[in-house]
Design a protein around this motif. Structure first.
Motif, PDB file in Angstrom:
ATOM      1  N   LEU A  16       0.826  -1.204   0.000  1.00 38.30           N
ATOM      2  CA  LEU A  16       0.000   0.000   0.000  1.00 38.30           C
ATOM      3  C   LEU A  16       0.862   1.257   0.000  1.00 38.30           C
ATOM      4  CD1 LEU A  16      -2.871  -0.976   2.496  1.00 38.30           C
ATOM      5  CD2 LEU A  16      -3.042  -0.722   0.013  1.00 38.30           C
ATOM      6  N   THR A  17       1.952   1.204   0.744  1.00 34.93           N
ATOM      7  CA  THR A  17       2.855   2.357   0.806  1.00 34.93           C
ATOM      8  C   THR A  17       3.444   2.661  -0.562  1.00 34.93           C
ATOM      9  OG1 THR A  17       3.443   1.934   3.122  1.00 34.93           O
ATOM     10  CG2 THR A  17       4.968   3.287   1.835  1.00 34.93           C
ATOM     11  N   VAL A  18       4.018   1.632  -1.205  1.00 37.90           N
ATOM     12  CA  VAL A  18       4.641   1.871  -2.512  1.00 37.90           C
ATOM     13  C   VAL A  18       3.596   2.215  -3.566  1.00 37.90           C
ATOM     14  CG1 VAL A  18       6.626   0.412  -1.993  1.00 37.90           C
ATOM     15  CG2 VAL A  18       4.659  -0.590  -3.126  1.00 37.90           C
ATOM     16  N   SER A  19       2.400   1.636  -3.444  1.00 35.46           N
ATOM     17  CA  SER A  19       1.338   1.934  -4.405  1.00 35.46           C
ATOM     18  C   SER A  19       0.895   3.391  -4.288  1.00 35.46           C
ATOM     19  CB  SER A  19       0.142   1.007  -4.183  1.00 35.46           C
ATOM     20  OG  SER A  19       0.500  -0.343  -4.395  1.00 35.46           O
ATOM     21  N   PHE A  20       0.775   3.867  -3.053  1.00 34.61           N
ATOM     22  CA  PHE A  20       0.383   5.265  -2.815  1.00 34.61           C
ATOM     23  C   PHE A  20       1.390   6.224  -3.450  1.00 34.61           C
ATOM     24  CE2 PHE A  20       1.027   9.038  -0.113  1.00 34.61           C
ATOM     25  CZ  PHE A  20      -0.202   9.662  -0.283  1.00 34.61           C
ATOM     26  N   LYS A  26       3.404   8.694 -10.704  1.00 35.79           N
ATOM     27  CA  LYS A  26       2.998   8.509 -12.094  1.00 35.79           C
ATOM     28  C   LYS A  26       2.029   9.593 -12.556  1.00 35.79           C
ATOM     29  CE  LYS A  26       5.538   5.125 -13.274  1.00 35.79           C
ATOM     30  NZ  LYS A  26       6.551   5.249 -12.210  1.00 35.79           N
ATOM     31  N   PHE A  27       1.363  10.266 -11.618  1.00 39.40           N
ATOM     32  CA  PHE A  27       0.559  11.433 -11.992  1.00 39.40           C
ATOM     33  C   PHE A  27       1.468  12.496 -12.602  1.00 39.40           C
ATOM     34  CE2 PHE A  27      -0.890  15.710 -10.757  1.00 39.40           C
ATOM     35  CZ  PHE A  27      -2.072  15.766 -11.476  1.00 39.40           C
ATOM     36  N   PHE A  28       2.620  12.732 -11.945  1.00 36.21           N
ATOM     37  CA  PHE A  28       3.595  13.671 -12.493  1.00 36.21           C
ATOM     38  C   PHE A  28       4.153  13.162 -13.821  1.00 36.21           C
ATOM     39  CE2 PHE A  28       4.530  14.428  -7.757  1.00 36.21           C
ATOM     40  CZ  PHE A  28       3.567  15.407  -7.664  1.00 36.21           C
ATOM     41  N   THR A  29       4.411  11.861 -13.880  1.00 36.98           N
ATOM     42  CA  THR A  29       4.994  11.277 -15.087  1.00 36.98           C
ATOM     43  C   THR A  29       4.036  11.351 -16.269  1.00 36.98           C
ATOM     44  OG1 THR A  29       6.273   9.730 -13.720  1.00 36.98           O
ATOM     45  CG2 THR A  29       6.074   9.207 -16.049  1.00 36.98           C
ATOM     46  N   VAL A  30       2.750  11.126 -16.015  1.00 38.89           N
ATOM     47  CA  VAL A  30       1.747  11.199 -17.085  1.00 38.89           C
ATOM     48  C   VAL A  30       1.715  12.595 -17.695  1.00 38.89           C
ATOM     49  CG1 VAL A  30      -0.734  11.202 -17.549  1.00 38.89           C
ATOM     50  CG2 VAL A  30       0.279   9.318 -16.284  1.00 38.89           C
ATOM     51  N   ILE A  31       1.715  13.619 -16.838  1.00 38.09           N
ATOM     52  CA  ILE A  31       1.685  14.992 -17.346  1.00 38.09           C
ATOM     53  C   ILE A  31       2.950  15.283 -18.158  1.00 38.09           C
ATOM     54  CG2 ILE A  31       1.609  17.436 -16.714  1.00 38.09           C
ATOM     55  CD1 ILE A  31       0.086  16.642 -14.202  1.00 38.09           C
ATOM     56  N   THR A  32       4.100  14.860 -17.633  1.00 35.83           N
ATOM     57  CA  THR A  32       5.364  15.053 -18.352  1.00 35.83           C
ATOM     58  C   THR A  32       5.332  14.349 -19.709  1.00 35.83           C
ATOM     59  OG1 THR A  32       6.590  15.170 -16.255  1.00 35.83           O
ATOM     60  CG2 THR A  32       7.859  14.745 -18.257  1.00 35.83           C
ATOM     61  N   MET A 152      10.635   6.575   2.503  1.00 38.42           N
ATOM     62  CA  MET A 152      11.699   7.461   2.041  1.00 38.42           C
ATOM     63  C   MET A 152      11.959   7.275   0.550  1.00 38.42           C
ATOM     64  SD  MET A 152      13.930   9.806   2.534  1.00 38.42           S
ATOM     65  CE  MET A 152      14.200   9.971   4.308  1.00 38.42           C
ATOM     66  N   SER A 153      12.005   6.024   0.089  1.00 36.97           N
ATOM     67  CA  SER A 153      12.241   5.784  -1.342  1.00 36.97           C
ATOM     68  C   SER A 153      11.102   6.354  -2.175  1.00 36.97           C
ATOM     69  CB  SER A 153      12.413   4.282  -1.621  1.00 36.97           C
ATOM     70  OG  SER A 153      11.229   3.565  -1.363  1.00 36.97           O
ATOM     71  N   GLY A 154       9.877   6.269  -1.646  1.00 37.85           N
ATOM     72  CA  GLY A 154       8.725   6.826  -2.350  1.00 37.85           C
ATOM     73  C   GLY A 154       8.778   8.338  -2.430  1.00 37.85           C
ATOM     74  N   VAL A 155       9.171   8.979  -1.348  1.00 36.80           N
ATOM     75  CA  VAL A 155       9.280  10.437  -1.326  1.00 36.80           C
ATOM     76  C   VAL A 155      10.332  10.913  -2.326  1.00 36.80           C
ATOM     77  CG1 VAL A 155      10.035  12.416   0.060  1.00 36.80           C
ATOM     78  CG2 VAL A 155       8.452  10.739   1.041  1.00 36.80           C
ATOM     79  N   ILE A 156      11.502  10.269  -2.322  1.00 39.01           N
ATOM     80  CA  ILE A 156      12.584  10.676  -3.227  1.00 39.01           C
ATOM     81  C   ILE A 156      12.191  10.469  -4.681  1.00 39.01           C
ATOM     82  CG2 ILE A 156      14.950  10.128  -3.968  1.00 39.01           C
ATOM     83  CD1 ILE A 156      15.594   9.575  -1.044  1.00 39.01           C
ATOM     84  N   ASN A 157      11.518   9.374  -4.985  1.00 34.05           N
ATOM     85  CA  ASN A 157      11.067   9.120  -6.356  1.00 34.05           C
ATOM     86  C   ASN A 157      10.063  10.181  -6.803  1.00 34.05           C
ATOM     87  OD1 ASN A 157      11.132   7.486  -8.731  1.00 34.05           O
ATOM     88  ND2 ASN A 157       9.112   6.698  -8.188  1.00 34.05           N
ATOM     89  N   ASN A 158       9.179  10.580  -5.895  1.00 34.75           N
ATOM     90  CA  ASN A 158       8.208  11.631  -6.223  1.00 34.75           C
ATOM     91  C   ASN A 158       8.879  12.972  -6.438  1.00 34.75           C
ATOM     92  OD1 ASN A 158       5.083  11.078  -6.063  1.00 34.75           O
ATOM     93  ND2 ASN A 158       6.048   9.651  -4.663  1.00 34.75           N
ATOM     94  N   VAL A 159       9.880  13.279  -5.604  1.00 37.69           N
ATOM     95  CA  VAL A 159      10.624  14.526  -5.773  1.00 37.69           C
ATOM     96  C   VAL A 159      11.301  14.545  -7.141  1.00 37.69           C
ATOM     97  CG1 VAL A 159      12.641  15.822  -4.967  1.00 37.69           C
ATOM     98  CG2 VAL A 159      10.980  14.928  -3.315  1.00 37.69           C
ATOM     99  N   SER A 272       7.507  -1.259  -8.169  1.00 39.31           N
ATOM    100  CA  SER A 272       7.447  -1.129  -6.719  1.00 39.31           C
ATOM    101  C   SER A 272       6.939  -2.407  -6.058  1.00 39.31           C
ATOM    102  CB  SER A 272       6.543   0.053  -6.327  1.00 39.31           C
ATOM    103  OG  SER A 272       7.132   1.270  -6.731  1.00 39.31           O
ATOM    104  N   ILE A 273       5.982  -3.073  -6.711  1.00 36.34           N
ATOM    105  CA  ILE A 273       5.518  -4.365  -6.196  1.00 36.34           C
ATOM    106  C   ILE A 273       6.688  -5.348  -6.173  1.00 36.34           C
ATOM    107  CG2 ILE A 273       4.087  -6.392  -6.733  1.00 36.34           C
ATOM    108  CD1 ILE A 273       1.960  -4.456  -7.771  1.00 36.34           C
ATOM    109  N   LEU A 274       7.463  -5.353  -7.252  1.00 41.38           N
ATOM    110  CA  LEU A 274       8.621  -6.250  -7.310  1.00 41.38           C
ATOM    111  C   LEU A 274       9.657  -5.878  -6.261  1.00 41.38           C
ATOM    112  CD1 LEU A 274       9.146  -6.662 -11.165  1.00 41.38           C
ATOM    113  CD2 LEU A 274       8.064  -8.242  -9.574  1.00 41.38           C
ATOM    114  N   SER A 275       9.804  -4.576  -5.990  1.00 40.79           N
ATOM    115  CA  SER A 275      10.757  -4.144  -4.966  1.00 40.79           C
ATOM    116  C   SER A 275      10.370  -4.675  -3.597  1.00 40.79           C
ATOM    117  CB  SER A 275      10.842  -2.608  -4.928  1.00 40.79           C
ATOM    118  OG  SER A 275      11.329  -2.101  -6.141  1.00 40.79           O
TER     119      SER A 275
END
Length: 419
Positions: A16-20, A26-32, A152-159, A272-275
């Protein structure tokens, strides 16, 4: 004896954490992605696709195997001793730096022979630096995941994705929207974040100061076959792009690249699921008890199949209505490419997680053999299908090659864990 359950709180919590974080990322990635597709010329977008493909191919050949070996070794080691070998982590950084420096020097000395166009020389140069920064960034992310610091990994990836989006919008506003500016942006941001990420990881107090010789030998022996496996995956992942760029036009490469980009977005949650599963299946209760591995594999297939089939079917149906809105008047031929690749998405979500289970069984040599078989089929299939069916043929081969790896791995897991 503790019975393993796929719906254990820790596993579901991590998923759930990685999915969130992935959904936000991916919202940012879709726009990009939409901005790049709509406002880069077809020539620039085909160059961008080739740039990313070369970078990911180099990372797949020279770093993904070591990263996979590191996270498997580190996850097991951390679950047993609650610490990680800092020297092993630092060693990977040195290895990546040396490999990509040598690659760049070789390219500088031979580019006039290999490549005739100056624009291609710049493209490959950017790709080498991006492959290097991507490798370092992934190493840092894998470490955080190995100690289950998924927040932390999720935050950095989003940044990372948010900064890219902001600067893409800024470049568009300043009318500096071109392949060169976009490629430089990706390289620069990845290098900065990779340096920061590896700095905070090396400052982590949970690190051990000594690499145990026995564990280090195990790590090296496992790395060999995982490097081979990652090398084969890198070929499968990029051979379609390379052959399309060679045999077909820039226009067709751009069309295929758009369909492939949306295919990657559909696979949003899979990395992320694989991670999470790579870490989970490397823990003591999974490694020391093969019955848990079998239960996990069967339960995953049963629970994921109905949901995945419904979602993928809907995606294939609505693609012909949604993609023209996102892409504008261009890239009509990317729609059937995307619809074919959707089948591969479904197969990946159902079967790909079981590759992590095969890894926990330490069947690395077998994984390499499966990868080699898929590479042979991918190369021969693309050479034949691209010639007669164009980009649609390439999409079909991509689905088949990935299905061979994922389905075969699942069959082998069930075989090796039977009572």
């Amino acid at each position: 004896m503790k019975v393993f359950r796929i719906n254990s709180k820790s596993l579901i919590g991590n998923l759930l954490t990685v999915s969130f974080f992935d959904i936000i990322s991916k919202f940012f990635t879709v726009i990009t992605t939409i901005l790049l597709i709509r406002f880069l010329s077809k020539e620039d977008y085909s160059n961008f696709i080739l740039f990313q493909s070369i970078a990911l191919f180099l990372a797949g050949c020279f770093s993904n195997g070591l990263n996979s070996a590191y996270v498997r070794y580190s996850s097991e080691y951390y679950s047993r001793f609650k610490e990680v070998d800092v020297k092993l982590y630092a060693l990977n950084i040195k290895i990546f730096s040396f490999i990509f420096l040598v690659l760049f020097l070789i390219f500088l000395m031979s580019n006039s022979i290999i490549i005739q166009e100056n624009s291609r020389i710049l493209l490959v140069s950017f790709a080498i630096f991006y492959g290097f920064s991507f490798s370092l960034f992934n190493l840092g992310m894998r470490h955080l995941q190995s100690i289950e610091n998924f927040k932390m990994s999720g935050v950095i990836n989003n940044v990372n994705n948010l900064i890219i989006l902001i600067f893409v919008i800024l470049l568009f506003y300043l009318k500096m929207f071109s392949f060169i500016s976009i490629a430089f942006l990706y390289v620069f941001i990845n290098i900065v974040l990779a340096i920061y990420l590896n700095y905070i990881n090396c400052k982590n107090k949970s690190f051990s100061s000594i690499v145990k010789k026995t564990s280090f030998k195990i790590y090296l022996s496992e790395s060999y076959w995982l490097i081979m496996y990652s090398f084969f995956l890198a070929i499968i992942g990029q051979i379609d792009i390379f052959l399309i760029s060679h045999y077909l036009s820039d226009n067709e490469l751009a069309e295929y690249g758009v369909g492939l980009r949306y295919y990657s977005l559909l696979l949003t949650l899979l990395p992320s699921i694989l991670s999470v599963l790579r870490v989970r299946t490397s823990k003591v209760d999974m490694i020391d008890n093969i019955s848990n591995q079998r239960v996990f594999t069967i339960n995953w297939i049963k629970k994921s199949t109905p949901i995945v089939i419904i979602i993928i079917a809907l995606g294939m149906i609505i693609a012909k209505f949604i993609l023209p809105i996102l892409n504008g008047p261009l890239y009509e031929d990317s729609i059937p490419v995307f619809q074919i690749l959707c089948i591969g998405v479904g197969i990946s979500y159902i079967f790909a997680p079981n590759v992590s289970v095969l890894m926990s069984l330490r069947k690395y040599k077998l994984m390499s053999l499966i990868g080699f078989l898929a590479v042979v089929i991918s190369i021969l299939g693309n050479l034949l299908f691209i010639k007669y069916f164009g980009i649609l043929g390439a999409a079909c081969v991509t689905v088949i090659a990935n299905a061979i790896i994922n389905v075969t791995s699942t069959i082998l897991v069930l075989f090796y864990t039977k009572k």
